[in-house]
Design a protein around this motif. Structure first.
Motif, PDB file in Angstrom:
ATOM      1  N   ALA B  18       0.841  -1.200   0.000  1.00 27.52           N
ATOM      2  CA  ALA B  18       0.000   0.000   0.000  1.00 27.52           C
ATOM      3  C   ALA B  18       0.878   1.254   0.000  1.00 27.52           C
ATOM      4  O   ALA B  18       0.610   2.217  -0.713  1.00 27.52           O
ATOM      5  CB  ALA B  18      -0.910  -0.010   1.225  1.00 27.52           C
ATOM      6  N   ILE B  19       1.967   1.216   0.772  1.00 23.61           N
ATOM      7  CA  ILE B  19       2.864   2.379   0.837  1.00 23.61           C
ATOM      8  C   ILE B  19       3.498   2.627  -0.529  1.00 23.61           C
ATOM      9  O   ILE B  19       3.530   3.749  -1.033  1.00 23.61           O
ATOM     10  CB  ILE B  19       3.943   2.159   1.911  1.00 23.61           C
ATOM     11  N   ASP B  20       3.980   1.555  -1.168  1.00 21.60           N
ATOM     12  CA  ASP B  20       4.652   1.738  -2.461  1.00 21.60           C
ATOM     13  C   ASP B  20       3.671   2.219  -3.524  1.00 21.60           C
ATOM     14  O   ASP B  20       4.012   3.061  -4.350  1.00 21.60           O
ATOM     15  CB  ASP B  20       5.306   0.413  -2.898  1.00 21.60           C
ATOM     16  N   LEU B  21       2.442   1.704  -3.468  1.00 24.07           N
ATOM     17  CA  LEU B  21       1.436   2.168  -4.429  1.00 24.07           C
ATOM     18  C   LEU B  21       1.100   3.630  -4.161  1.00 24.07           C
ATOM     19  O   LEU B  21       0.909   4.425  -5.077  1.00 24.07           O
ATOM     20  CB  LEU B  21       0.179   1.306  -4.351  1.00 24.07           C
ATOM     21  N   ASN B  22       1.050   3.997  -2.876  1.00 22.78           N
ATOM     22  CA  ASN B  22       0.801   5.400  -2.507  1.00 22.78           C
ATOM     23  C   ASN B  22       1.878   6.304  -3.118  1.00 22.78           C
ATOM     24  O   ASN B  22       1.590   7.327  -3.732  1.00 22.78           O
ATOM     25  CB  ASN B  22       0.834   5.484  -0.983  1.00 22.78           C
ATOM     26  N   LEU B  23       3.130   5.889  -2.976  1.00 18.81           N
ATOM     27  CA  LEU B  23       4.236   6.701  -3.507  1.00 18.81           C
ATOM     28  C   LEU B  23       4.119   6.810  -5.023  1.00 18.81           C
ATOM     29  O   LEU B  23       4.334   7.871  -5.605  1.00 18.81           O
ATOM     30  CB  LEU B  23       5.580   6.078  -3.108  1.00 18.81           C
ATOM     31  N   PHE B  24       3.740   5.710  -5.672  1.00 11.09           N
ATOM     32  CA  PHE B  24       3.601   5.749  -7.133  1.00 11.09           C
ATOM     33  C   PHE B  24       2.470   6.700  -7.518  1.00 11.09           C
ATOM     34  O   PHE B  24       2.606   7.528  -8.416  1.00 11.09           O
ATOM     35  CB  PHE B  24       3.312   4.341  -7.664  1.00 11.09           C
ATOM     36  N   LEU B  25       1.351   6.601  -6.794  1.00  7.20           N
ATOM     37  CA  LEU B  25       0.195   7.447  -7.121  1.00  7.20           C
ATOM     38  C   LEU B  25       0.491   8.922  -6.883  1.00  7.20           C
ATOM     39  O   LEU B  25      -0.047   9.796  -7.564  1.00  7.20           O
ATOM     40  CB  LEU B  25      -1.024   7.008  -6.312  1.00  7.20           C
ATOM     41  N   ASP B  31      -3.270   7.452 -12.751  1.00  8.00           N
ATOM     42  CA  ASP B  31      -3.149   6.051 -13.182  1.00  8.00           C
ATOM     43  C   ASP B  31      -4.247   5.210 -12.535  1.00  8.00           C
ATOM     44  O   ASP B  31      -4.179   4.862 -11.358  1.00  8.00           O
ATOM     45  CB  ASP B  31      -1.761   5.520 -12.788  1.00  8.00           C
ATOM     46  N   GLN B  32      -5.262   4.875 -13.357  1.00  7.58           N
ATOM     47  CA  GLN B  32      -6.430   4.181 -12.805  1.00  7.58           C
ATOM     48  C   GLN B  32      -6.087   2.761 -12.357  1.00  7.58           C
ATOM     49  O   GLN B  32      -6.614   2.269 -11.353  1.00  7.58           O
ATOM     50  CB  GLN B  32      -7.550   4.142 -13.860  1.00  7.58           C
ATOM     51  N   ARG B  33      -5.189   2.087 -13.064  1.00  4.21           N
ATOM     52  CA  ARG B  33      -4.843   0.710 -12.676  1.00  4.21           C
ATOM     53  C   ARG B  33      -4.168   0.706 -11.313  1.00  4.21           C
ATOM     54  O   ARG B  33      -4.493  -0.089 -10.433  1.00  4.21           O
ATOM     55  CB  ARG B  33      -3.907   0.105 -13.731  1.00  4.21           C
ATOM     56  N   ALA B  34      -3.227   1.657 -11.152  1.00  9.44           N
ATOM     57  CA  ALA B  34      -2.545   1.713  -9.855  1.00  9.44           C
ATOM     58  C   ALA B  34      -3.543   2.056  -8.747  1.00  9.44           C
ATOM     59  O   ALA B  34      -3.504   1.499  -7.656  1.00  9.44           O
ATOM     60  CB  ALA B  34      -1.447   2.777  -9.922  1.00  9.44           C
ATOM     61  N   LEU B  35      -4.481   2.953  -9.058  1.00  8.04           N
ATOM     62  CA  LEU B  35      -5.470   3.342  -8.054  1.00  8.04           C
ATOM     63  C   LEU B  35      -6.336   2.144  -7.665  1.00  8.04           C
ATOM     64  O   LEU B  35      -6.597   1.897  -6.490  1.00  8.04           O
ATOM     65  CB  LEU B  35      -6.346   4.476  -8.610  1.00  8.04           C
ATOM     66  N   ASP B  37      -5.493  -0.994  -7.852  1.00  7.17           N
ATOM     67  CA  ASP B  37      -4.686  -1.923  -7.057  1.00  7.17           C
ATOM     68  C   ASP B  37      -4.516  -1.393  -5.637  1.00  7.17           C
ATOM     69  O   ASP B  37      -4.544  -2.144  -4.660  1.00  7.17           O
ATOM     70  CB  ASP B  37      -3.309  -2.094  -7.712  1.00  7.17           C
ATOM     71  N   TYR B  38      -4.339  -0.071  -5.520  1.00  5.77           N
ATOM     72  CA  TYR B  38      -4.177   0.516  -4.185  1.00  5.77           C
ATOM     73  C   TYR B  38      -5.413   0.237  -3.335  1.00  5.77           C
ATOM     74  O   TYR B  38      -5.326  -0.275  -2.222  1.00  5.77           O
ATOM     75  CB  TYR B  38      -3.943   2.034  -4.287  1.00  5.77           C
ATOM     76  N   ASN B  39      -6.598   0.539  -3.900  1.00  3.07           N
ATOM     77  CA  ASN B  39      -7.818   0.364  -3.106  1.00  3.07           C
ATOM     78  C   ASN B  39      -8.091  -1.097  -2.790  1.00  3.07           C
ATOM     79  O   ASN B  39      -8.559  -1.423  -1.699  1.00  3.07           O
ATOM     80  CB  ASN B  39      -8.995   1.004  -3.849  1.00  3.07           C
ATOM     81  N   ALA B  40      -7.732  -1.988  -3.728  1.00  5.06           N
ATOM     82  CA  ALA B  40      -7.906  -3.414  -3.444  1.00  5.06           C
ATOM     83  C   ALA B  40      -6.978  -3.827  -2.298  1.00  5.06           C
ATOM     84  O   ALA B  40      -7.374  -4.546  -1.379  1.00  5.06           O
ATOM     85  CB  ALA B  40      -7.594  -4.211  -4.708  1.00  5.06           C
ATOM     86  N   THR B  41      -5.750  -3.308  -2.334  1.00  2.00           N
ATOM     87  CA  THR B  41      -4.791  -3.642  -1.271  1.00  2.00           C
ATOM     88  C   THR B  41      -5.293  -3.130   0.078  1.00  2.00           C
ATOM     89  O   THR B  41      -5.202  -3.822   1.091  1.00  2.00           O
ATOM     90  CB  THR B  41      -3.424  -3.016  -1.594  1.00  2.00           C
ATOM     91  N   VAL B  42      -5.833  -1.911   0.083  1.00  2.00           N
ATOM     92  CA  VAL B  42      -6.323  -1.333   1.336  1.00  2.00           C
ATOM     93  C   VAL B  42      -7.442  -2.201   1.910  1.00  2.00           C
ATOM     94  O   VAL B  42      -7.478  -2.476   3.113  1.00  2.00           O
ATOM     95  CB  VAL B  42      -6.838   0.106   1.095  1.00  2.00           C
TER      96      VAL B  42
END
Lengths: 62, 88
Positions: B18-25, B31-35, B37-42
């Motif tokens: 979640a932290i790494d996806l946050n940094l990417f976002l 980036d909708q795909r990253a978003l 994935d972030y929400n799924a991870t959360v």
């Protein structure tokens, strides 16, 4: 004279000329494209979830 | 590794993702795909935390985690007393 800085005598400024030859540096970071990702377990082990960012310093054992 | 450490490790893994996806976002907010994935991870992370806390007690204190049956925050082991072997 360093471009963009004004000497302000009242404040006692005295700018020594900064000797440099052209631009000091220009960073260019290619935009990262979202692609494959490590699994959470692998990401925690690798220190990143992005395979393209894995840059371990070779451990020289010293 | 015992179930409690296994559950804690899973939380650490999910939180790291979640932290790494946050940094990417932060640098790719569109980036909708990253978003996604972030929400799924959360979602998975919150579920993993709730499951852990219902069984082993609060992970955080000062109002950030409940401690329903008893005040379990003072139970051992404390976080710094847990050692994760390298090969885990």
């Amino acid at each position: 004279m360093v471009p963009g800085t004004q000497e302000n005598p009242e404040r006692g400024d005295r700018l020594e000329p900064l000797y440099y030859f052209g631009e000091l540096a220009r960073a260019y970071v290619p935009p990262q494209v979202y692609g494959e990702r490590f699994s959470p377990a692998e990401g925690l082990r690798q220190g990143t979830i992005f395979p393209e960012l894995v840059r371990p310093y070779p451990y020289s054992g010293r | 590794m015992d179930p409690k450490h296994q559950a804690l490790l899973r939380i650490m893994e999910l939180e790291f993702t979640a932290i790494d996806l946050n940094l990417f976002l932060d640098t790719h907010p569109g980036d909708q795909r990253a978003l996604g994935d972030y929400n799924a991870t959360v979602q998975e992370l919150m579920a993993a935390k709730m499951a852990y806390e219902s069984r082993y007690g609060p992970i955080l204190n000062y109002g950030l985690s409940p401690s329903p049956q008893a005040w379990r925050w003072i139970e051992e082991p404390w976080p710094w007393e847990i050692t994760f072997r390298a090969e885990d």
